[in-house]
Design a protein around this motif. Structure first.
Motif, PDB file in Angstrom:
ATOM      1  N   GLN A  29       0.743  -1.138   0.040  1.00 14.90           N
ATOM      2  CA  GLN A  29      -0.119   0.089  -0.208  1.00 14.90           C
ATOM      3  C   GLN A  29       0.843   1.181   0.125  1.00 14.90           C
ATOM      4  OE1 GLN A  29      -3.810   0.069  -0.105  1.00 14.90           O
ATOM      5  NE2 GLN A  29      -3.067   2.326  -0.755  1.00 14.90           N
ATOM      6  N   SER A  30       2.161   1.267   0.745  1.00 14.47           N
ATOM      7  CA  SER A  30       3.001   2.509   0.926  1.00 14.47           C
ATOM      8  C   SER A  30       3.526   2.634  -0.320  1.00 14.47           C
ATOM      9  CB  SER A  30       3.727   2.310   2.029  1.00 14.47           C
ATOM     10  OG  SER A  30       3.087   2.346   3.363  1.00 14.47           O
ATOM     11  N   ASP A  33       0.979   3.859  -3.080  1.00 16.04           N
ATOM     12  CA  ASP A  33       0.685   5.433  -2.828  1.00 16.04           C
ATOM     13  C   ASP A  33       1.978   6.254  -2.991  1.00 16.04           C
ATOM     14  OD1 ASP A  33      -1.674   4.516  -1.959  1.00 16.04           O
ATOM     15  OD2 ASP A  33      -1.212   4.818   0.300  1.00 16.04           O
ATOM     16  N   GLU A  50      -3.591  -1.410  -8.665  1.00 15.12           N
ATOM     17  CA  GLU A  50      -4.169  -1.247  -7.388  1.00 15.12           C
ATOM     18  C   GLU A  50      -2.899  -2.053  -6.490  1.00 15.12           C
ATOM     19  OE1 GLU A  50      -6.581  -5.406  -7.382  1.00 15.12           O
ATOM     20  OE2 GLU A  50      -7.413  -3.565  -8.337  1.00 15.12           O
ATOM     21  N   PRO A  51      -3.150  -1.911  -5.241  1.00 16.68           N
ATOM     22  CA  PRO A  51      -1.996  -2.303  -4.424  1.00 16.68           C
ATOM     23  C   PRO A  51      -1.956  -3.953  -4.573  1.00 16.68           C
ATOM     24  CG  PRO A  51      -3.462  -0.600  -2.970  1.00 16.68           C
ATOM     25  CD  PRO A  51      -4.152  -0.915  -4.609  1.00 16.68           C
TER      26      PRO A  51
END
Length: 76
Positions: A29-30, A33, A50-51
């Motif tokens: 996720q990090s 982003d 997407e993650p």
């Protein structure tokens, strides 16, 4: 120098204020982003949608290569 593959997941390289370690699925996720900007992908194919795509890339990267070790020439 002999390098073993896959790299031991606990490997950490540090110098001064910089620390490098292997990416783990928990980082997806990090990473998604931080890299979710057009400029990051302007010259690189494979932008994750997407993650979960990042998780898969991390898992795939740990499976790459079929050698148990690679001999590196330390003179280069």
């Amino acid at each position: 120098m002999t390098v073993r593959w896959p790299v031991d997941p606990s490997t950490v390289l540090s110098l001064n204020d910089v620390t490098l370690r292997l990416a783990a699925p928990r980082d997806a996720q990090s990473l998604f982003d931080a890299l979710d900007h057009d400029a990051c992908w302007e010259h690189v194919r494979g932008r994750p949608a997407e993650p979960d795509d990042v998780v898969q890339a991390i898992l795939d990267s740990t499976r790459q290569g079929d050698r148990k070790s690679t001999r590196l020439n330390s003179s280069h």
